[in-house]
Design a protein around this motif. Structure first.
Motif, PDB file in Angstrom:
ATOM      1  N   LYS A  23       0.821  -1.197   0.000  1.00  0.00           N
ATOM      2  CA  LYS A  23       0.000   0.000   0.000  1.00  0.00           C
ATOM      3  C   LYS A  23       0.861   1.255   0.000  1.00  0.00           C
ATOM      4  O   LYS A  23       0.357   2.360   0.038  1.00  0.00           O
ATOM      5  CB  LYS A  23      -0.928  -0.019   1.204  1.00  0.00           C
ATOM      6  CG  LYS A  23      -1.852  -1.221   1.197  1.00  0.00           C
ATOM      7  CD  LYS A  23      -3.097  -0.958   1.961  1.00  0.00           C
ATOM      8  CE  LYS A  23      -3.986  -2.130   2.132  1.00  0.00           C
ATOM      9  NZ  LYS A  23      -4.298  -2.965   1.055  1.00  0.00           N
ATOM     10  N   PHE A  24       2.163   1.074  -0.047  1.00  0.00           N
ATOM     11  CA  PHE A  24       3.065   2.204  -0.019  1.00  0.00           C
ATOM     12  C   PHE A  24       3.332   2.675  -1.438  1.00  0.00           C
ATOM     13  O   PHE A  24       3.872   1.935  -2.242  1.00  0.00           O
ATOM     14  CB  PHE A  24       4.389   1.839   0.658  1.00  0.00           C
ATOM     15  CG  PHE A  24       4.207   1.399   2.082  1.00  0.00           C
ATOM     16  CD1 PHE A  24       3.919   2.328   3.063  1.00  0.00           C
ATOM     17  CD2 PHE A  24       4.297   0.072   2.429  1.00  0.00           C
ATOM     18  CE1 PHE A  24       3.733   1.929   4.373  1.00  0.00           C
ATOM     19  CE2 PHE A  24       4.115  -0.340   3.730  1.00  0.00           C
ATOM     20  CZ  PHE A  24       3.831   0.601   4.702  1.00  0.00           C
ATOM     21  N   GLY A  25       2.957   3.887  -1.719  1.00  0.00           N
ATOM     22  CA  GLY A  25       3.194   4.446  -3.041  1.00  0.00           C
ATOM     23  C   GLY A  25       4.488   5.229  -3.101  1.00  0.00           C
ATOM     24  O   GLY A  25       4.850   5.749  -4.138  1.00  0.00           O
ATOM     25  N   MET A  26       5.172   5.302  -1.980  1.00  0.00           N
ATOM     26  CA  MET A  26       6.394   6.089  -1.918  1.00  0.00           C
ATOM     27  C   MET A  26       7.597   5.217  -2.287  1.00  0.00           C
ATOM     28  O   MET A  26       7.588   4.016  -2.051  1.00  0.00           O
ATOM     29  CB  MET A  26       6.580   6.665  -0.515  1.00  0.00           C
ATOM     30  CG  MET A  26       5.446   7.573  -0.094  1.00  0.00           C
ATOM     31  SD  MET A  26       5.635   8.187   1.573  1.00  0.00           S
ATOM     32  CE  MET A  26       7.095   9.165   1.393  1.00  0.00           C
ATOM     33  N   PRO A  27       8.627   5.839  -2.837  1.00  0.00           N
ATOM     34  CA  PRO A  27       9.835   5.063  -3.148  1.00  0.00           C
ATOM     35  C   PRO A  27      10.531   4.595  -1.873  1.00  0.00           C
ATOM     36  O   PRO A  27      10.369   5.174  -0.802  1.00  0.00           O
ATOM     37  CB  PRO A  27      10.713   6.051  -3.914  1.00  0.00           C
ATOM     38  CG  PRO A  27      10.194   7.398  -3.573  1.00  0.00           C
ATOM     39  CD  PRO A  27       8.747   7.228  -3.213  1.00  0.00           C
ATOM     40  N   ARG A  28      11.321   3.562  -2.007  1.00  0.00           N
ATOM     41  CA  ARG A  28      12.056   3.030  -0.860  1.00  0.00           C
ATOM     42  C   ARG A  28      13.173   3.994  -0.465  1.00  0.00           C
ATOM     43  O   ARG A  28      13.727   4.683  -1.309  1.00  0.00           O
ATOM     44  CB  ARG A  28      12.660   1.682  -1.212  1.00  0.00           C
ATOM     45  CG  ARG A  28      11.611   0.635  -1.418  1.00  0.00           C
ATOM     46  CD  ARG A  28      12.256  -0.681  -1.780  1.00  0.00           C
ATOM     47  NE  ARG A  28      11.233  -1.655  -2.053  1.00  0.00           N
ATOM     48  CZ  ARG A  28      11.072  -2.756  -1.349  1.00  0.00           C
ATOM     49  NH1 ARG A  28      11.881  -3.041  -0.361  1.00  0.00           N
ATOM     50  NH2 ARG A  28      10.111  -3.596  -1.638  1.00  0.00           N
ATOM     51  N   PRO A  29      13.524   4.014   0.816  1.00  0.00           N
ATOM     52  CA  PRO A  29      14.620   4.887   1.262  1.00  0.00           C
ATOM     53  C   PRO A  29      15.947   4.447   0.637  1.00  0.00           C
ATOM     54  O   PRO A  29      16.168   3.276   0.364  1.00  0.00           O
ATOM     55  CB  PRO A  29      14.661   4.689   2.771  1.00  0.00           C
ATOM     56  CG  PRO A  29      13.410   3.980   3.128  1.00  0.00           C
ATOM     57  CD  PRO A  29      12.895   3.310   1.913  1.00  0.00           C
ATOM     58  N   SER A  30      16.822   5.416   0.459  1.00  0.00           N
ATOM     59  CA  SER A  30      18.132   5.118  -0.111  1.00  0.00           C
ATOM     60  C   SER A  30      18.991   4.380   0.914  1.00  0.00           C
ATOM     61  O   SER A  30      18.751   4.478   2.125  1.00  0.00           O
ATOM     62  CB  SER A  30      18.830   6.410  -0.516  1.00  0.00           C
ATOM     63  OG  SER A  30      19.232   7.124   0.635  1.00  0.00           O
ATOM     64  N   ALA A  74      16.828  12.367   6.677  1.00  0.00           N
ATOM     65  CA  ALA A  74      16.721  13.331   5.578  1.00  0.00           C
ATOM     66  C   ALA A  74      18.063  13.767   5.004  1.00  0.00           C
ATOM     67  O   ALA A  74      18.177  13.961   3.794  1.00  0.00           O
ATOM     68  CB  ALA A  74      15.927  14.552   6.044  1.00  0.00           C
ATOM     69  N   SER A  75      19.078  13.952   5.851  1.00  0.00           N
ATOM     70  CA  SER A  75      20.338  14.476   5.322  1.00  0.00           C
ATOM     71  C   SER A  75      21.498  14.175   6.270  1.00  0.00           C
ATOM     72  O   SER A  75      21.291  13.973   7.465  1.00  0.00           O
ATOM     73  CB  SER A  75      20.241  15.993   5.137  1.00  0.00           C
ATOM     74  OG  SER A  75      20.219  16.641   6.391  1.00  0.00           O
ATOM     75  N   PRO A  76      22.714  14.193   5.743  1.00  0.00           N
ATOM     76  CA  PRO A  76      23.883  14.010   6.605  1.00  0.00           C
ATOM     77  C   PRO A  76      24.011  15.111   7.655  1.00  0.00           C
ATOM     78  O   PRO A  76      24.430  14.845   8.784  1.00  0.00           O
ATOM     79  CB  PRO A  76      25.057  14.035   5.632  1.00  0.00           C
ATOM     80  CG  PRO A  76      24.478  13.635   4.316  1.00  0.00           C
ATOM     81  CD  PRO A  76      23.076  14.190   4.320  1.00  0.00           C
ATOM     82  N   VAL A  77      23.630  16.331   7.307  1.00  0.00           N
ATOM     83  CA  VAL A  77      23.688  17.441   8.266  1.00  0.00           C
ATOM     84  C   VAL A  77      22.702  17.209   9.409  1.00  0.00           C
ATOM     85  O   VAL A  77      23.030  17.410  10.579  1.00  0.00           O
ATOM     86  CB  VAL A  77      23.394  18.788   7.553  1.00  0.00           C
ATOM     87  CG1 VAL A  77      23.279  19.923   8.540  1.00  0.00           C
ATOM     88  CG2 VAL A  77      24.465  19.071   6.511  1.00  0.00           C
ATOM     89  N   GLY A  78      21.502  16.752   9.069  1.00  0.00           N
ATOM     90  CA  GLY A  78      20.514  16.437  10.093  1.00  0.00           C
ATOM     91  C   GLY A  78      20.967  15.294  10.980  1.00  0.00           C
ATOM     92  O   GLY A  78      20.768  15.325  12.190  1.00  0.00           O
ATOM     93  N   CYS A  79      21.611  14.310  10.377  1.00  0.00           N
ATOM     94  CA  CYS A  79      22.124  13.175  11.144  1.00  0.00           C
ATOM     95  C   CYS A  79      23.178  13.630  12.144  1.00  0.00           C
ATOM     96  O   CYS A  79      23.169  13.209  13.306  1.00  0.00           O
ATOM     97  CB  CYS A  79      22.694  12.126  10.192  1.00  0.00           C
ATOM     98  SG  CYS A  79      23.255  10.630  10.999  1.00  0.00           S
TER      99      CYS A  79
END
Length: 93
Positions: A23-30, A74-79
């Motif tokens: 039911k997930f229409g979103m792409p898989r995470p990288s 979301a991002s390396p900076v956020g991590c």
């Protein structure tokens, strides 16, 4: 009465579609975002403990401006920001 030679048999019918579909229409995470998620989850678990880690990663954090787990993915900076926040919380304990 229908003619048996013209009726469709069970063996020749089209296959039934799968009943359970994603039911997930979103792409898989990288792979990179999954690695960041794993890294902050493990760091939080080791430094804060299980329950505190789950609460921290899944709750909105005012200082970070969002949910830490989302920011880390979301991002390396956020991590990096989430890792610093985890370390700061661990030092205060």
């Amino acid at each position: 009465m229908p003619d048996p030679t013209t009726t469709e048999t069970t063996a020749t019918r089209a296959p039934i579609r799968k009943q359970f579909r994603s039911k997930f229409g979103m792409p898989r995470p990288s792979p990179d975002s999954l690695e960041r998620q794993s890294r902050v989850a493990l760091l939080a678990w080791n430094l804060l403990g299980g329950d505190a880690a789950v609460r921290f990663l899944n709750s909105h954090d005012e200082a970070l401006g969002g949910r830490p787990l989302d920011l880390a993915v979301a991002s390396p900076v956020g991590c990096e920001a989430v890792e610093q926040a985890i370390n700061a919380r661990a030092e205060r304990r």
